[in-house]
Design an enzyme around this catalytic site. Sequence first.
Site, PDB file in Angstrom:
ATOM      1  N   HIS A   1      -6.409   0.445   5.665  1.00  0.00           N
ATOM      2  CA  HIS A   1      -6.541   1.414   6.589  1.00  0.00           C
ATOM      3  C   HIS A   1      -7.184   0.744   7.896  1.00  0.00           C
ATOM      4  O   HIS A   1      -7.096   1.384   8.847  1.00  0.00           O
ATOM      5  CB  HIS A   1      -7.116   2.694   6.279  1.00  0.00           C
ATOM      6  CG  HIS A   1      -6.493   3.316   4.894  1.00  0.00           C
ATOM      7  ND1 HIS A   1      -6.602   2.637   3.650  1.00  0.00           N
ATOM      8  CD2 HIS A   1      -5.780   4.439   4.927  1.00  0.00           C
ATOM      9  CE1 HIS A   1      -5.874   3.305   3.044  1.00  0.00           C
ATOM     10  NE2 HIS A   1      -5.377   4.448   3.634  1.00  0.00           N
TER      11      HIS A   1
ATOM     12  N   TYR B   1      -9.357  11.071   4.002  1.00  0.00           N
ATOM     13  CA  TYR B   1      -9.633  11.165   2.641  1.00  0.00           C
ATOM     14  C   TYR B   1     -10.825  11.782   1.891  1.00  0.00           C
ATOM     15  O   TYR B   1     -10.889  12.349   0.857  1.00  0.00           O
ATOM     16  CB  TYR B   1      -9.555   9.684   2.097  1.00  0.00           C
ATOM     17  CG  TYR B   1      -8.232   8.932   2.607  1.00  0.00           C
ATOM     18  CD1 TYR B   1      -6.830   9.496   1.860  1.00  0.00           C
ATOM     19  CD2 TYR B   1      -8.099   8.201   3.410  1.00  0.00           C
ATOM     20  CE1 TYR B   1      -5.688   8.666   2.227  1.00  0.00           C
ATOM     21  CE2 TYR B   1      -6.924   7.395   3.749  1.00  0.00           C
ATOM     22  CZ  TYR B   1      -5.548   7.811   3.115  1.00  0.00           C
ATOM     23  OH  TYR B   1      -4.289   7.249   3.543  1.00  0.00           O
TER      24      TYR B   1
ATOM     25  N   HIS C   1       1.057  -1.270   0.009  1.00  0.00           N
ATOM     26  CA  HIS C   1       0.035  -0.069   0.026  1.00  0.00           C
ATOM     27  C   HIS C   1       0.754   1.343   0.019  1.00  0.00           C
ATOM     28  O   HIS C   1       1.883   1.255   0.840  1.00  0.00           O
ATOM     29  CB  HIS C   1      -0.699  -0.164   1.085  1.00  0.00           C
ATOM     30  CG  HIS C   1      -2.137   1.067   1.004  1.00  0.00           C
ATOM     31  ND1 HIS C   1      -3.171   0.682   0.535  1.00  0.00           N
ATOM     32  CD2 HIS C   1      -2.205   2.483   1.381  1.00  0.00           C
ATOM     33  CE1 HIS C   1      -3.869   2.068   0.170  1.00  0.00           C
ATOM     34  NE2 HIS C   1      -3.166   2.861   1.101  1.00  0.00           N
ATOM     35  N   ALA C   2       0.620   2.088  -0.904  1.00  0.00           N
ATOM     36  CA  ALA C   2       1.459   3.488  -1.109  1.00  0.00           C
ATOM     37  C   ALA C   2       1.725   4.079  -0.047  1.00  0.00           C
ATOM     38  O   ALA C   2       0.560   4.477   0.909  1.00  0.00           O
ATOM     39  CB  ALA C   2       0.955   4.137  -2.374  1.00  0.00           C
TER      40      ALA C   2
ATOM     41  N   HIS D   1       2.960  14.461  -0.176  1.00  0.00           N
ATOM     42  CA  HIS D   1       3.182  14.049   1.409  1.00  0.00           C
ATOM     43  C   HIS D   1       4.612  14.699   1.593  1.00  0.00           C
ATOM     44  O   HIS D   1       4.932  15.055   2.652  1.00  0.00           O
ATOM     45  CB  HIS D   1       3.093  12.703   1.619  1.00  0.00           C
ATOM     46  CG  HIS D   1       1.575  12.362   1.807  1.00  0.00           C
ATOM     47  ND1 HIS D   1       0.675  12.943   2.622  1.00  0.00           N
ATOM     48  CD2 HIS D   1       1.192  10.986   1.459  1.00  0.00           C
ATOM     49  CE1 HIS D   1      -0.404  12.256   2.609  1.00  0.00           C
ATOM     50  NE2 HIS D   1      -0.259  11.082   1.697  1.00  0.00           N
TER      51      HIS D   1
ATOM     52  N   GLU E   1      -3.381  14.646   2.918  1.00  0.00           N
ATOM     53  CA  GLU E   1      -3.891  13.969   1.863  1.00  0.00           C
ATOM     54  C   GLU E   1      -4.172  14.750   0.520  1.00  0.00           C
ATOM     55  O   GLU E   1      -4.380  14.014  -0.475  1.00  0.00           O
ATOM     56  CB  GLU E   1      -5.054  13.130   2.259  1.00  0.00           C
ATOM     57  CG  GLU E   1      -4.824  12.103   3.234  1.00  0.00           C
ATOM     58  CD  GLU E   1      -3.456  11.036   3.113  1.00  0.00           C
ATOM     59  OE1 GLU E   1      -3.226  10.850   1.925  1.00  0.00           O
ATOM     60  OE2 GLU E   1      -3.013  10.702   4.241  1.00  0.00           O
TER      61      GLU E   1
ATOM     62  N   HIS F   1       0.383  12.112  -5.556  1.00  0.00           N
ATOM     63  CA  HIS F   1      -0.205  12.095  -4.078  1.00  0.00           C
ATOM     64  C   HIS F   1       0.839  11.916  -3.029  1.00  0.00           C
ATOM     65  O   HIS F   1       0.835  12.572  -2.165  1.00  0.00           O
ATOM     66  CB  HIS F   1      -1.306  10.794  -3.885  1.00  0.00           C
ATOM     67  CG  HIS F   1      -1.707  10.873  -2.486  1.00  0.00           C
ATOM     68  ND1 HIS F   1      -3.134  11.299  -2.342  1.00  0.00           N
ATOM     69  CD2 HIS F   1      -1.242  10.188  -1.418  1.00  0.00           C
ATOM     70  CE1 HIS F   1      -3.310  10.977  -0.932  1.00  0.00           C
ATOM     71  NE2 HIS F   1      -2.209  10.211  -0.656  1.00  0.00           N
ATOM     72  N   GLU F   2       1.834  10.838  -3.345  1.00  0.00           N
ATOM     73  CA  GLU F   2       2.662  10.508  -2.391  1.00  0.00           C
ATOM     74  C   GLU F   2       3.549  11.769  -2.319  1.00  0.00           C
ATOM     75  O   GLU F   2       4.311  12.148  -1.269  1.00  0.00           O
ATOM     76  CB  GLU F   2       3.234   9.181  -2.597  1.00  0.00           C
ATOM     77  CG  GLU F   2       2.539   8.039  -2.606  1.00  0.00           C
ATOM     78  CD  GLU F   2       1.673   7.765  -1.409  1.00  0.00           C
ATOM     79  OE1 GLU F   2       2.226   8.328  -0.299  1.00  0.00           O
ATOM     80  OE2 GLU F   2       0.616   7.371  -1.362  1.00  0.00           O
TER      81      GLU F   2
HETATM   82  O1  X8Z Z   1      -4.136   5.375   1.167  1.00  0.00           O
HETATM   83  C1  X8Z Z   1      -4.146   6.106   0.203  1.00  0.00           C
HETATM   84  C2  X8Z Z   1      -2.702   6.871  -0.345  1.00  0.00           C
HETATM   85  C3  X8Z Z   1      -1.811   6.586   0.890  1.00  0.00           C
HETATM   86  S1  X8Z Z   1      -1.772   7.702   2.088  1.00  0.00           S
HETATM   87  C4  X8Z Z   1      -2.209   5.780  -1.314  1.00  0.00           C
HETATM   88  N1  X8Z Z   1      -5.136   6.534  -0.262  1.00  0.00           N
HETATM   89  C5  X8Z Z   1      -6.361   5.989   0.084  1.00  0.00           C
HETATM   90  C6  X8Z Z   1      -6.702   4.651  -0.301  1.00  0.00           C
HETATM   91  O2  X8Z Z   1      -6.021   4.017  -1.111  1.00  0.00           O
HETATM   92  O3  X8Z Z   1      -7.566   3.857   0.383  1.00  0.00           O
HETATM   93  C7  X8Z Z   1      -5.246   7.814  -1.495  1.00  0.00           C
HETATM   94  C8  X8Z Z   1      -6.887   7.615  -1.953  1.00  0.00           C
HETATM   95  C9  X8Z Z   1      -7.493   6.723  -0.666  1.00  0.00           C
HETATM   96 ZN    ZN Z   2      -1.844   9.787   1.308  1.00  0.00          ZN
END
Ligand code: X8Z
Ligand code: ZN
Length: 565
Positions: free
Chosen positions: A464, A474, A306-307, A340, A364, A336-337
Amino acid sequence: MKRAESRLSELSVQVNRAGWVEDNFITDDTEALSADAQDQATAVTTELVEQAARFEGLKMPPDLARKFMLLRLSLTAPAPKDPALRKEMTKVSTSLEADYGKGKYCRKPDDCLDITAIERIMGSSHDPSELKDLWAGWNQVGAPMRDRYVRFVQLSNQGAREIGFRDTGAMWRSGYDMTPDEFSAEIERLWQQVRPLYLSLHTFVRARLSQHYGRDVVPPDGPIPADLLGNPWAQEWGNIYPLLGMPAKSSGYDLTELLKAKPVDPRGMVKYAENFFVSMGFPPLPQTFWERSLFTKPADRDVVCHASAWDIDNQDDLRIKVCLQVRDVDFVTVHHELGHNMYQRAYEKQPFLFENGANDGFHEAIGDSIALAITPEYLQKVGLLAQLPSADADIPQLLKQALDRVAFLPFGFTIDQWRWKVFSGEIQPADYNQAWWDLRLKYQGIAPPMARSERDFDPGAKYHIAANVPYVRYFLAYILEFQFYRALCHEAGYTGPLNRCTFFGSKEAGAKFEKMLEMGQSKPWPDALEVLTGQRQMDASAILEYFAPLQKWLDEQNKGQKVGW
Ligand code: X8Z
Ligand code: ZN
């Protein structure tokens, strides 16, 4: 406070290093080392919060009072004071994240898929039986987490209560410079602002999917099956664009194809993102970023794919960890990254407790507001697109964009609706899975493609939940990023329709952005928002303005269709 900040800063570096190694190399040992580091930081924070209680009610300079407030809110997983219970909690929560990282679905003994592979196939397969199988397979990753998750909720709630919060969810909702109840009302207000736009999109997508798959697979008046939306969690729907019956090539270009044609590799994708920030006057990333980041999934070991973006030493040891595929959504993810990382670097001169986003939604939203500026004009300027599409590509482009950005809104809203109720006890363990799907039906209008039971724990199959990262951030981000985007467009002197604006190369926009970013969390978030946008409220009018042409078009297409489910 001075001593507390320097101790916490030191400990955070240890937590980051151990966490980085664990996420990049999941083994029993790295898991234990990371849990130890986290445990120590949690112990010290808990003790400091307790010591700070004696200053309660004392009149202090505002900065200092703010630090005391932030210190008390600083743990995402507050822990009981009792060391045995605290250690138990840290161990449980570390193991949940690791289990997610190791998660696989084996469709045959020699065909095991990790989440990167499942996302890829679910993003491109249009075979309902394959999609259903993958959906069910991935969700199995959650089931073994259930008992540990129940325990985690108990222990973390105990920790929250010991430092004076109703429960962990109420503590999370206290991080927005207002009371938890005011915050709940605030996001409900934002949701109501965008709900009509979501309903228009849902109605359109359901009708087109129903045409594509048949009424027996997608009934035209009920919820949409959750496995048919191009993503394991049905959170972003951009991948199903080809199924919606839009004329071929109507959107003018396909970013995935442009990237592959160039060709751009994963590192190159990150370079494009860095270059965008640099064009606005941000300094380039340090050399160590390129040496230490992870851009693609290693073939030989388990990693948390997960990024994420990291600021290891609260200075300039910035990194990202992503398992990139060369495709459009991942191009957005790298922006996105880097958002941060750019934020982290902009506030590095703040004292430790102010080194954070104005609120977590801001953090975010930064990179995504840049990603919105990836327009045809921009792609042409950087040599990815030869010819600008004509103006009739606007609606298809907006539709593609809405499938990701608008479809996400109720998902972003729902996850913590569930979790807050779990923490408060309103949802009991015996109903965890049912309540999850009740909420997803209520807000998203989707349904699981097969019967679920309380032997399942589908929430655990979302990163998450397993990793205990709050989620409403988000939802906020998907609204704020349009506010930021609109402000940056104005700053760059742009006056046309919002959806065509790019501010690539605008030093003015960059300077204004930087001004907000360098404040970190030093002031209540409305102050930061005002610096960039002139507004003191989070407000969905920018996202509505951006999608206004699309909504009009959708509503014409939807005539005669039932809205809702
Ligand atoms: O978790 C993230 C990022 C890392 S902070 C990739 N996002 C959420 C997800 O993937 O559920 C970005 C969009 C929503
Ligand atoms: Zn993020």
